[in-house]
Write a protein that holds these residues in place. Sequence first.
Motif, PDB file in Angstrom:
ATOM      1  N   TRP A   1      34.136  49.240  39.737  1.00  0.00           N
ATOM      2  CA  TRP A   1      35.302  48.520  39.206  1.00  0.00           C
ATOM      3  C   TRP A   1      35.987  49.347  38.127  1.00  0.00           C
ATOM      4  O   TRP A   1      37.225  49.416  38.082  1.00  0.00           O
ATOM      5  CB  TRP A   1      34.839  47.171  38.655  1.00  0.00           C
ATOM      6  CG  TRP A   1      35.952  46.395  37.985  1.00  0.00           C
ATOM      7  CD1 TRP A   1      36.883  45.602  38.598  1.00  0.00           C
ATOM      8  CD2 TRP A   1      36.232  46.352  36.581  1.00  0.00           C
ATOM      9  NE1 TRP A   1      37.738  45.062  37.678  1.00  0.00           N
ATOM     10  CE2 TRP A   1      37.357  45.526  36.412  1.00  0.00           C
ATOM     11  CE3 TRP A   1      35.657  46.940  35.471  1.00  0.00           C
ATOM     12  CZ2 TRP A   1      37.916  45.262  35.164  1.00  0.00           C
ATOM     13  CZ3 TRP A   1      36.211  46.673  34.227  1.00  0.00           C
ATOM     14  CH2 TRP A   1      37.327  45.846  34.080  1.00  0.00           C
TER      15      TRP A   1
ATOM     16  N   THR B   1      39.790  50.709  38.594  1.00  0.00           N
ATOM     17  CA  THR B   1      40.879  50.304  37.690  1.00  0.00           C
ATOM     18  C   THR B   1      41.461  51.504  36.947  1.00  0.00           C
ATOM     19  O   THR B   1      42.646  51.528  36.623  1.00  0.00           O
ATOM     20  CB  THR B   1      40.362  49.276  36.679  1.00  0.00           C
ATOM     21  OG1 THR B   1      39.212  49.792  36.019  1.00  0.00           O
ATOM     22  CG2 THR B   1      39.997  47.977  37.388  1.00  0.00           C
TER      23      THR B   1
ATOM     24  N   ALA C   1      36.945  40.345  50.155  1.00  0.00           N
ATOM     25  CA  ALA C   1      37.934  40.261  49.083  1.00  0.00           C
ATOM     26  C   ALA C   1      38.227  41.665  48.581  1.00  0.00           C
ATOM     27  O   ALA C   1      37.347  42.533  48.556  1.00  0.00           O
ATOM     28  CB  ALA C   1      37.441  39.389  47.943  1.00  0.00           C
TER      29      ALA C   1
ATOM     30  N   LEU D   1      40.088  44.149  45.492  1.00  0.00           N
ATOM     31  CA  LEU D   1      40.392  44.182  44.067  1.00  0.00           C
ATOM     32  C   LEU D   1      41.874  44.427  43.868  1.00  0.00           C
ATOM     33  O   LEU D   1      42.492  45.227  44.566  1.00  0.00           O
ATOM     34  CB  LEU D   1      39.571  45.290  43.382  1.00  0.00           C
ATOM     35  CG  LEU D   1      39.832  45.513  41.886  1.00  0.00           C
ATOM     36  CD1 LEU D   1      39.332  44.332  41.073  1.00  0.00           C
ATOM     37  CD2 LEU D   1      39.163  46.809  41.425  1.00  0.00           C
ATOM     38  N   ASN D   2      42.443  43.713  42.852  1.00  0.00           N
ATOM     39  CA  ASN D   2      43.755  44.077  42.342  1.00  0.00           C
ATOM     40  C   ASN D   2      43.641  44.291  40.841  1.00  0.00           C
ATOM     41  O   ASN D   2      42.567  44.147  40.262  1.00  0.00           O
ATOM     42  CB  ASN D   2      44.799  43.004  42.704  1.00  0.00           C
ATOM     43  CG  ASN D   2      44.408  41.621  42.159  1.00  0.00           C
ATOM     44  OD1 ASN D   2      43.891  41.496  41.058  1.00  0.00           O
ATOM     45  ND2 ASN D   2      44.648  40.588  42.957  1.00  0.00           N
TER      46      ASN D   2
ATOM     47  N   HIS E   1      44.352  42.680  38.301  1.00  0.00           N
ATOM     48  CA  HIS E   1      44.125  41.538  37.410  1.00  0.00           C
ATOM     49  C   HIS E   1      42.743  40.922  37.592  1.00  0.00           C
ATOM     50  O   HIS E   1      42.415  39.979  36.879  1.00  0.00           O
ATOM     51  CB  HIS E   1      45.200  40.465  37.653  1.00  0.00           C
ATOM     52  CG  HIS E   1      46.599  40.997  37.505  1.00  0.00           C
ATOM     53  ND1 HIS E   1      47.150  41.340  36.278  1.00  0.00           N
ATOM     54  CD2 HIS E   1      47.554  41.254  38.440  1.00  0.00           C
ATOM     55  CE1 HIS E   1      48.378  41.776  36.465  1.00  0.00           C
ATOM     56  NE2 HIS E   1      48.661  41.756  37.771  1.00  0.00           N
ATOM     57  N   LYS E   2      41.947  41.411  38.501  1.00  0.00           N
ATOM     58  CA  LYS E   2      40.645  40.800  38.778  1.00  0.00           C
ATOM     59  C   LYS E   2      39.537  41.519  38.000  1.00  0.00           C
ATOM     60  O   LYS E   2      39.551  42.741  37.877  1.00  0.00           O
ATOM     61  CB  LYS E   2      40.329  40.855  40.271  1.00  0.00           C
ATOM     62  CG  LYS E   2      41.214  39.954  41.131  1.00  0.00           C
ATOM     63  CD  LYS E   2      40.805  40.053  42.579  1.00  0.00           C
ATOM     64  CE  LYS E   2      41.692  39.179  43.472  1.00  0.00           C
ATOM     65  NZ  LYS E   2      41.301  39.277  44.894  1.00  0.00           N
ATOM     66  N   THR E   3      38.597  40.707  37.550  1.00  0.00           N
ATOM     67  CA  THR E   3      37.363  41.238  36.966  1.00  0.00           C
ATOM     68  C   THR E   3      36.325  41.346  38.071  1.00  0.00           C
ATOM     69  O   THR E   3      36.515  40.811  39.173  1.00  0.00           O
ATOM     70  CB  THR E   3      36.844  40.316  35.855  1.00  0.00           C
ATOM     71  OG1 THR E   3      36.503  39.046  36.421  1.00  0.00           O
ATOM     72  CG2 THR E   3      37.901  40.130  34.754  1.00  0.00           C
TER      73      THR E   3
ATOM     74  N   GLN F   1      35.416  37.891  39.247  1.00  0.00           N
ATOM     75  CA  GLN F   1      36.490  37.269  40.048  1.00  0.00           C
ATOM     76  C   GLN F   1      36.533  37.855  41.449  1.00  0.00           C
ATOM     77  O   GLN F   1      36.789  37.137  42.432  1.00  0.00           O
ATOM     78  CB  GLN F   1      37.831  37.468  39.341  1.00  0.00           C
ATOM     79  CG  GLN F   1      37.967  36.655  38.059  1.00  0.00           C
ATOM     80  CD  GLN F   1      39.240  36.980  37.297  1.00  0.00           C
ATOM     81  OE1 GLN F   1      39.864  38.023  37.528  1.00  0.00           O
ATOM     82  NE2 GLN F   1      39.624  36.106  36.376  1.00  0.00           N
ATOM     83  N   LEU F   2      36.254  39.166  41.568  1.00  0.00           N
ATOM     84  CA  LEU F   2      36.226  39.795  42.889  1.00  0.00           C
ATOM     85  C   LEU F   2      35.123  39.187  43.754  1.00  0.00           C
ATOM     86  O   LEU F   2      35.335  38.872  44.928  1.00  0.00           O
ATOM     87  CB  LEU F   2      36.029  41.306  42.743  1.00  0.00           C
ATOM     88  CG  LEU F   2      35.955  42.108  44.035  1.00  0.00           C
ATOM     89  CD1 LEU F   2      37.260  41.970  44.833  1.00  0.00           C
ATOM     90  CD2 LEU F   2      35.672  43.580  43.725  1.00  0.00           C
TER      91      LEU F   2
ATOM     92  N   SER G   1      33.808  36.261  43.264  1.00  0.00           N
ATOM     93  CA  SER G   1      34.184  34.854  43.490  1.00  0.00           C
ATOM     94  C   SER G   1      35.180  34.730  44.650  1.00  0.00           C
ATOM     95  O   SER G   1      35.083  33.801  45.468  1.00  0.00           O
ATOM     96  CB  SER G   1      34.786  34.278  42.208  1.00  0.00           C
ATOM     97  OG  SER G   1      35.197  32.943  42.409  1.00  0.00           O
ATOM     98  N   ASP G   2      36.125  35.653  44.760  1.00  0.00           N
ATOM     99  CA  ASP G   2      37.066  35.631  45.886  1.00  0.00           C
ATOM    100  C   ASP G   2      36.340  35.859  47.211  1.00  0.00           C
ATOM    101  O   ASP G   2      36.638  35.190  48.218  1.00  0.00           O
ATOM    102  CB  ASP G   2      38.126  36.723  45.693  1.00  0.00           C
ATOM    103  CG  ASP G   2      39.098  36.368  44.566  1.00  0.00           C
ATOM    104  OD1 ASP G   2      39.073  35.206  44.112  1.00  0.00           O
ATOM    105  OD2 ASP G   2      39.846  37.265  44.142  1.00  0.00           O
TER     106      ASP G   2
END
Length: 491
Positions: free
Chosen positions: A356, A360, A457, A459-460, A462-464, A467-468, A470-471
Amino acid sequence: MVKLSHQQPNLHYIDERIFLLKIAVLLICLPSILVLYGWLCESRLLAWLFPSGISMKANSAFCFIIASAALLLFLTRRPLAIVVQRILSLTLIGIGLITAYQYISGTDLPYVDSLLVQNQLIQNDPDNQLFSNRMSPLSAINFTLNGLSIFLLTFRNYHILNLARIITIPVILTAIMVLIGYAYGVRELYRFGFYVPLSPLSAIAFIELSVALMFIHAERGFMRLFVGQTLGSKMVRWLLPTLILVFITIGWLCRQGNLMHWYNNQFEVSMLIFLTLFLSSCLIIWQARAQHGQELLRQRAQHALELNNINLEKKVERRTQELKKLMEELEALSLTDSLTGLANRRAFEQRLKMEWQRATRYEHPLTVMLIDVDHFKRFNDDFGHQTGDHVLAQVGAILQQAVRTTDLACRYGGEEFVIILPDTPMDDALPIAHRIREQVADHRWEARQVTVSVGVAQLNQHKTPNQLVSDADQALYQAKAAGRNQVIYLS
């Protein structure tokens, strides 16, 4: 007892000093007994035991026997021995002081000189000297000092012991001067200004007695130098008596040769110089040899120490490598699921965080897919947990074969699996997800057909990491809701 210090010195040296003390007692006592017996039995051969024309007096022989008995008592620890030693030492002091008083005052106390013996041997003394039955003034002084030294050695105070040894030093020096006087024919040396000279046998006995007293309780005080185990201590023990004995012997031999008219004074001096140089050379060679041997021992010890250090460093390095390898194995075990052989959840969380951060920072794509075995609880209820574990292991093997070397397949927990796909957009991740679903569905299972649901899912910015995941979990939930054996994605 000879051993006084609370420290534990080498027992070999303790036994050696005890043996030497017994020898000293024998060398002092035996001639004194023979001399005293000669005086009592009117045997001139025994009374004049030393062929010098000057005999040891009966009082001197008696005092040496007393001193020998006091020396012998140092070998026992009994309290009564200390009392007897002090009585004997006071006897020596008393005889010495009374004799000195007679010389100083010019009086002749009755029965003092003739207490032990008064017979024809004394009356027929060819020397017919004044005080012929009285020990010499120097003997009186030396017996006083030796008696005082024996008395002080019965105490165990450090300073008193040193004082007792210091008192014996003048006795040794004067006795050596007397022997030198006899050896070189210097009358002034063995008379020391007195009318009655000190006999050579008495001088030898005084040296033996004083040296023996100096080695009593030698572990304390300055005498530690003489009883140590170092090269210096050994040199002192051997060189000092050797020098004294050899030089006196050389002088006596040269003097005797001159008296017998074997050679003149010049030859005597030349031989004395030659023998002195020869002896000095031998002592220097002996000392150099001893130091050389000590240096060799030191070098060998240093070499052995260096070898030990090298071996120790190698052993430490080898153990360090083994420990490092073991730590790596433990680290791998801590990051590996024991049932499937895949990475566990801890490894997943560490790798996800790292990927991650990289995604990022460099704006690279990152995809995560969650995989769940459909109806696994019902499968366990129907076929048992062992069969269920076998299914999970087979699914793990399929995942391991399906992913790329840059991807990471993990067991997320229970019947759930997760895959991290670095640098992988959604368009490239979906074919992998479908391939995994199809391989599981097409696999020949022993009990019954097994399928999986997959949630994907991406990553973009804005995701942690949470959150990734979780998606992906939400996509997996939708796949199950859609009838299972499905692949659903959230962009």
